[in-house]
Write a protein that holds these residues in place. Structure first.
Motif, PDB file in Angstrom:
ATOM      1  N   CYS A 180       0.816  -1.225   0.000  1.00 49.13           N
ATOM      2  CA  CYS A 180       0.000   0.000   0.000  1.00 49.13           C
ATOM      3  C   CYS A 180       0.846   1.270   0.000  1.00 49.13           C
ATOM      4  N   GLY A 181       2.144   1.121  -0.015  1.00 47.77           N
ATOM      5  CA  GLY A 181       3.004   2.283  -0.169  1.00 47.77           C
ATOM      6  C   GLY A 181       3.486   2.941   1.110  1.00 47.77           C
ATOM      7  N   PHE A 182       3.300   2.271   2.262  1.00 43.12           N
ATOM      8  CA  PHE A 182       3.789   2.856   3.506  1.00 43.12           C
ATOM      9  C   PHE A 182       5.300   2.674   3.608  1.00 43.12           C
ATOM     10  N   SER A 183       5.967   3.649   4.192  1.00 40.40           N
ATOM     11  CA  SER A 183       7.433   3.639   4.228  1.00 40.40           C
ATOM     12  C   SER A 183       8.000   2.636   5.226  1.00 40.40           C
ATOM     13  N   SER A 184       7.188   2.264   6.228  1.00 41.14           N
ATOM     14  CA  SER A 184       7.634   1.302   7.245  1.00 41.14           C
ATOM     15  C   SER A 184       6.427   0.732   7.967  1.00 41.14           C
ATOM     16  N   GLN A 185       6.677  -0.310   8.753  1.00 39.35           N
ATOM     17  CA  GLN A 185       5.607  -0.914   9.546  1.00 39.35           C
ATOM     18  C   GLN A 185       5.061   0.080  10.568  1.00 39.35           C
ATOM     19  N   SER A 186       5.959   0.836  11.179  1.00 32.63           N
ATOM     20  CA  SER A 186       5.517   1.806  12.186  1.00 32.63           C
ATOM     21  C   SER A 186       4.689   2.919  11.544  1.00 32.63           C
ATOM     22  N   HIS A 187       5.086   3.346  10.351  1.00 38.17           N
ATOM     23  CA  HIS A 187       4.324   4.363   9.612  1.00 38.17           C
ATOM     24  C   HIS A 187       2.938   3.818   9.264  1.00 38.17           C
ATOM     25  N   PHE A 188       2.901   2.569   8.855  1.00 43.13           N
ATOM     26  CA  PHE A 188       1.636   1.904   8.529  1.00 43.13           C
ATOM     27  C   PHE A 188       0.730   1.866   9.756  1.00 43.13           C
ATOM     28  N   SER A 189       1.272   1.424  10.874  1.00 41.19           N
ATOM     29  CA  SER A 189       0.481   1.282  12.099  1.00 41.19           C
ATOM     30  C   SER A 189      -0.033   2.630  12.608  1.00 41.19           C
ATOM     31  N   THR A 190       0.850   3.623  12.609  1.00 45.18           N
ATOM     32  CA  THR A 190       0.474   4.962  13.110  1.00 45.18           C
ATOM     33  C   THR A 190      -0.589   5.601  12.228  1.00 45.18           C
ATOM     34  N   THR A 191      -0.387   5.523  10.916  1.00 41.35           N
ATOM     35  CA  THR A 191      -1.323   6.150   9.978  1.00 41.35           C
ATOM     36  C   THR A 191      -2.665   5.436   9.996  1.00 41.35           C
ATOM     37  N   PHE A 192      -2.641   4.121  10.036  1.00 41.82           N
ATOM     38  CA  PHE A 192      -3.872   3.330  10.055  1.00 41.82           C
ATOM     39  C   PHE A 192      -4.707   3.675  11.284  1.00 41.82           C
ATOM     40  N   LYS A 193      -4.030   3.755  12.439  1.00 42.55           N
ATOM     41  CA  LYS A 193      -4.754   4.066  13.672  1.00 42.55           C
ATOM     42  C   LYS A 193      -5.332   5.483  13.636  1.00 42.55           C
ATOM     43  N   LYS A 194      -4.625   6.402  13.011  1.00 44.57           N
ATOM     44  CA  LYS A 194      -5.091   7.787  12.931  1.00 44.57           C
ATOM     45  C   LYS A 194      -6.440   7.866  12.209  1.00 44.57           C
ATOM     46  N   TYR A 195      -6.614   7.069  11.145  1.00 44.37           N
ATOM     47  CA  TYR A 195      -7.833   7.164  10.332  1.00 44.37           C
ATOM     48  C   TYR A 195      -8.908   6.126  10.704  1.00 44.37           C
ATOM     49  N   VAL A 196      -8.492   5.017  11.303  1.00 46.22           N
ATOM     50  CA  VAL A 196      -9.451   3.952  11.610  1.00 46.22           C
ATOM     51  C   VAL A 196      -9.754   3.890  13.108  1.00 46.22           C
ATOM     52  N   GLY A 197      -8.817   4.331  13.937  1.00 44.09           N
ATOM     53  CA  GLY A 197      -9.008   4.279  15.375  1.00 44.09           C
ATOM     54  C   GLY A 197      -8.428   3.040  16.000  1.00 44.09           C
ATOM     55  N   LEU A 198      -7.917   2.127  15.166  1.00 42.97           N
ATOM     56  CA  LEU A 198      -7.291   0.889  15.614  1.00 42.97           C
ATOM     57  C   LEU A 198      -6.013   0.664  14.825  1.00 42.97           C
TER      58      LEU A 198
END
Length: 210
Positions: A180-198
């Motif tokens: 999905c184009g995220f730069s790292s696992q931590s970036h993925f997790s942080t961004t996902f939680k910001k928009y989904v809440g989890l």
């Protein structure tokens, strides 16, 4: 036909006064009688019509024909002089609709490009270069037209795609992050939680256990 390019380039609403100044200077330079005036106005009218057609793909034929019709029937020099100003202002007024149309098309192109490439590294400058506009203009236009900041929209597309892949439950979270184009696992997790809440893992568990 006279070259009215300098005037045409100033038919934007914020520079219309400069266009009018050029109009009067050209009148003083090229016009000496009523016949000259009619010829000058016809030249100006057809030049501006062609300019808008070629540069903005905006066909203002009806407007141009009405202008020409007035020029043909009017015999008062002062009225013709004033009407020349109306021609310039009239094309300037058309410019606003041209800008809105062009802005809409630019954003459509930007969204299409982002939607097809959000899994790659995208930058505001890179997309602006693709559209042949400035970085600052794209930034402003994107917010006005979509309600999202450039990066916000890209992150939303990435998160929405990640949700789809998580729901399919066929790929690892590491693969989804990369795909999905995220730069790292931590970036993925942080961004996902910001928009989904989890976090992605928390979201996956809600799907598996509910």
């Amino acid at each position: 036909m006279l070259n009215h390019l300098a005037l045409a380039n100033l038919t934007r609403p914020n520079t219309i006064s400069k266009a009018i100044d050029i109009y009067h200077k050209d009148i003083f330079k090229y016009v000496s009688n009523k016949k000259n005036m009619k010829d000058f106005l016809k030249s100006l009218n057809i030049f501006l019509y062609t300019y808008f057609l070629m540069k903005y793909n905006k066909d203002l034929e009806t407007f141009a024909l009405k202008n020409n019709e007035y020029i043909n029937k009017e015999d008062n020099f002062d009225n013709l002089l004033y009407f020349g100003e109306k021609i310039v202002r009239g094309y300037s007024n058309k410019f606003t609709s041209v800008l809105k149309q062009n802005d809409h098309e630019l954003i459509e192109d930007a969204l299409e490009y982002i939607n097809n490439n959000f899994n790659k590294k995208l930058t505001l400058q890179g997309v602006a270069n693709k559209l042949h506009i400035s970085r600052n203009y794209l930034c402003h236009l994107f917010k006005v037209q979509t309600g999202y900041k450039f990066c916000e929209y890209i992150n939303l597309q990435r998160v929405n795609r990640a949700k789809e892949l998580i729901e399919e439950n066929k790929k690892t979270l590491e693969f989804i992050s990369f795909d999905c184009g995220f730069s790292s696992q931590s970036h993925f997790s942080t961004t996902f939680k910001k928009y989904v809440g989890l976090t992605p893992n928390e979201y996956k568990k809600t799907l598996i256990y509910n």
